[in-house]
Scaffold this active site. Structure first.
Site, PDB file in Angstrom:
ATOM      1  N   GLY A   1     111.718 -45.204 100.804  1.00  0.00           N
ATOM      2  CA  GLY A   1     110.516 -44.500 101.511  1.00  0.00           C
ATOM      3  C   GLY A   1     109.599 -44.726 102.051  1.00  0.00           C
ATOM      4  O   GLY A   1     110.212 -45.637 103.349  1.00  0.00           O
TER       5      GLY A   1
ATOM      6  N   GLY B   1     107.810 -49.006  95.763  1.00  0.00           N
ATOM      7  CA  GLY B   1     106.312 -47.950  95.638  1.00  0.00           C
ATOM      8  C   GLY B   1     105.621 -48.835  94.799  1.00  0.00           C
ATOM      9  O   GLY B   1     105.483 -49.778  94.989  1.00  0.00           O
ATOM     10  N   ARG B   2     104.624 -48.327  94.036  1.00  0.00           N
ATOM     11  CA  ARG B   2     102.555 -48.545  93.869  1.00  0.00           C
ATOM     12  C   ARG B   2     102.461 -48.834  92.300  1.00  0.00           C
ATOM     13  O   ARG B   2     103.208 -47.755  91.959  1.00  0.00           O
ATOM     14  CB  ARG B   2     102.089 -48.883  94.902  1.00  0.00           C
ATOM     15  CG  ARG B   2     102.261 -49.355  96.482  1.00  0.00           C
ATOM     16  CD  ARG B   2     101.345 -49.794  97.511  1.00  0.00           C
ATOM     17  NE  ARG B   2      99.940 -50.503  95.995  1.00  0.00           N
ATOM     18  CZ  ARG B   2     100.157 -51.476  96.898  1.00  0.00           C
ATOM     19  NH1 ARG B   2     101.285 -52.663  97.731  1.00  0.00           N
ATOM     20  NH2 ARG B   2      99.165 -51.941  96.118  1.00  0.00           N
TER      21      ARG B   2
ATOM     22  N   GLU C   1     118.888 -47.381  99.680  1.00  0.00           N
ATOM     23  CA  GLU C   1     117.944 -46.924  98.743  1.00  0.00           C
ATOM     24  C   GLU C   1     118.622 -45.942  97.898  1.00  0.00           C
ATOM     25  O   GLU C   1     120.457 -45.830  97.842  1.00  0.00           O
ATOM     26  CB  GLU C   1     117.568 -45.616 100.406  1.00  0.00           C
ATOM     27  CG  GLU C   1     117.146 -44.523  99.839  1.00  0.00           C
ATOM     28  CD  GLU C   1     115.870 -44.352  98.248  1.00  0.00           C
ATOM     29  OE1 GLU C   1     115.772 -43.367  97.684  1.00  0.00           O
ATOM     30  OE2 GLU C   1     115.157 -44.754  98.641  1.00  0.00           O
TER      31      GLU C   1
ATOM     32  N   HIS D   1      96.551 -30.045 129.522  1.00  0.00           N
ATOM     33  CA  HIS D   1      97.841 -30.221 129.782  1.00  0.00           C
ATOM     34  C   HIS D   1      98.183 -31.459 130.812  1.00  0.00           C
ATOM     35  O   HIS D   1      97.240 -31.253 132.112  1.00  0.00           O
ATOM     36  CB  HIS D   1      98.875 -29.029 130.647  1.00  0.00           C
ATOM     37  CG  HIS D   1     100.016 -29.417 131.187  1.00  0.00           C
ATOM     38  ND1 HIS D   1     101.238 -29.000 129.834  1.00  0.00           N
ATOM     39  CD2 HIS D   1      99.799 -29.209 132.319  1.00  0.00           C
ATOM     40  CE1 HIS D   1     102.505 -29.307 130.952  1.00  0.00           C
ATOM     41  NE2 HIS D   1     101.348 -29.781 132.553  1.00  0.00           N
TER      42      HIS D   1
ATOM     43  N   GLY E   1      87.325 -53.693 101.640  1.00  0.00           N
ATOM     44  CA  GLY E   1      88.317 -53.140 102.521  1.00  0.00           C
ATOM     45  C   GLY E   1      89.410 -52.644 101.898  1.00  0.00           C
ATOM     46  O   GLY E   1      90.157 -52.468 101.765  1.00  0.00           O
TER      47      GLY E   1
END
Length: 481
Positions: free
Chosen positions: A191, A275-276, A212, A447, A47
């Site tokens: 992000g 980030g990565r 940021e 609807h 996973g």
């Protein structure tokens, strides 16, 4: 080859048990290949980051936070009073059950497919399809493979002046393991990861500041989205510092160089979410005469091949770092290495931010469409005009379609609002099929549902909106009809 080295022959080798790797393994097995899957954590790692410490745990936390936060709003609409104190210990127990169930499900799928799952660290050792798998509890294993799919994923970026200590300065991984709610949190990075975690913690009761470096939240998206989200999270009590850079940490105060000068944030926890980085730096790629690019990713074409016998997918390949992109690439890589003529060339890969409100995008933006040579136009329908959204107490957001003015073909879509993560699927299908605005407008939507916004936006583009004001229709005598 070292004397005494007895390599084991492997038909198709998959490295990494995440959403790219395990899907690739199953797909290859379905094509008749004998598959060995190697993961650093063996069956426990199946996973990948997504199931264990990423997509699934974060969405579980977001669901808890949304439920807790909604109690106060619904109390004013006839609902019960507040939900009481949040018990993160109980949450962690439940989350582990969710993760364990999904991990076990993947394990069962691989077993039924006949995939041999092994634990160990992997390195290429020779250009002629040689590899080494090491495990502290077993002797090293030398492998000789016919085909290999690398799906080693990514890890959080660590800032040099703000190294992780696992206690005060943490990544998303440790944040999702919290058993006690911090009183105050600084999230470094606006992000999607930082925004999701910061919003969830704020809803649970933490005092949150998002820092940021650029001038808007979600800086990779349209600026109006970042502005809308920033205004909404401020209503949740989140402080947003844009054009601000972290310069250090004293152990009690986070030092920030903001647009109005230096400030120090007195916070209990610092979550770094900037980030990565792809996991390509310890694979022995030099044995294949292959080197990652400056961004750490491996260069591949639409066949996903790094060499004639090795493919790369997921976060280590070009494109967005998304689980569903990795899974789609897994199917293609397995087919290509099994002799089938397949290409990874999607018209779109939908991206979702589980913020408040949710944000989802697919296809081209108006700017991107124009750069691609399309005479692009936009049609927008506000969430506030949706009857279903109003029954949910929601009014913030919109759906926007980008289309080719000369043909009416759908090129892109953005959904900001409740359940945007689910609603973007219809837009993605329309883009993949090169659907026309008339196709969306002519499809009768149930609807009241949120999905009606697709129908409504198409009608706006065609000049005949129903539930927002539009141009008056002219009668045959030139007067208003």
């Amino acid at each position: 080859m070292v004397v005494g080295e007895m390599p084991e022959g492997v038909d198709l080798l998959v490295v990494g048990g995440g959403p790219g790797g395990y899907v690739a393994a199953i797909a290859a097995a379905q094509l008749g290949r004998n598959v060995v899957l190697v993961d650093a954590d063996g069956e426990d790692g199946l996973g990948g980051i997504c199931v264990r410490v990423g997509c699934i745990p974060s969405k579980a936390l977001i669901e808890l936070a949304s439920h807790v936060h909604s109690q106060s709003a619904w109390h004013g609409r006839g609902g019960p009073a507040g939900a009481g104190t949040v018990d993160l210990v109980k949450f962690q127990d439940w989350k582990r059950d969710v993760v364990g169930g999904l991990n076990g499900g993947v394990r069962g799928l691989l077993k039924r497919a006949g995939v041999d799952v092994r634990r160990g660290w992997f390195r290429f050792t020779r250009p002629d399809q040689g590899a080494l798998v090491t495990d502290p509890d077993r002797p090293p294993t030398h492998l000789q493979f016919k085909s290999c799919i690398i799906a080693t994923g990514s890890r959080p970026v660590e800032l040099e002046h703000l190294p992780f200590d696992g206690v005060r300065i943490v990544s998303s991984t440790e944040t999702l393991e919290l058993s006690e709610l911090p009183k105050s949190v600084a999230v470094v990075g606006g992000g999607y990861i930082g925004l999701e975690l910061g919003t969830a913690l704020a809803k649970l009761g933490s005092a949150v500041t998002i820092v940021e470096a650029l001038d808007t939240l979600l800086p990779t998206m349209d600026a109006k989205i970042g502005t809308l989200i920033a205004e909404h999270v401020k209503e949740l009590g989140v402080e947003v510092l844009t054009n601000a850079k972290v310069t250090g940490d004293t152990g009690t105060h986070l030092q920030v160089d903001g647009s109005n000068g230096p400030v120090e944030l007195d916070v209990e926890l610092v979550v770094v979410a900037v980030g990565r980085v792809p996991n390509t730096d310890d694979l022995g790629l030099e044995a294949l005469d292959v080197a990652p690019g400056p961004d750490g990713r491996l260069r591949v074409g639409t066949d996903l091949l790094v060499t004639p016998r090795v493919a790369a997918i997921g976060d280590i390949a070009p494109g967005p770092s998304l689980a569903h992109k990795a899974s789609a690439e897994g199917h293609v890589a397995a087919a290509v290495l099994s002799g089938h003529s397949e290409l990874f060339d999607p018209a779109t890969i939908a991206a979702v931010v589980f913020s408040d409100p949710e944000v989802a995008q697919a296809g081209l933006t108006a700017v991107g469409a124009e750069e691609a040579g399309h005479p692009a136009a936009r049609a927008t329908f506000p969430i506030s005009a949706s009857g279903r959204a109003r029954t949910m107490g929601e009014s913030t957001g919109f759906v926007e379609y980008v289309y080719d003015q000369s043909t009416g073909v759908v090129l892109g879509a953005t959904v900001v609002g409740p359940h945007a993560s689910e609603l973007i699927a219809e837009a993605a299908l329309a883009i993949e099929m090169a659907a026309h605005l008339d196709d969306l407008a002519g499809t009768i939507h149930a609807h009241p549902t949120m999905a009606e916004i697709h129908h409504e936006a198409a009608l706006v583009a065609l000049g005949r909106p129903l539930h927002i004001p539009g141009p008056k229709r002219r009668g045959s005598d030139g007067g208003a009809a």
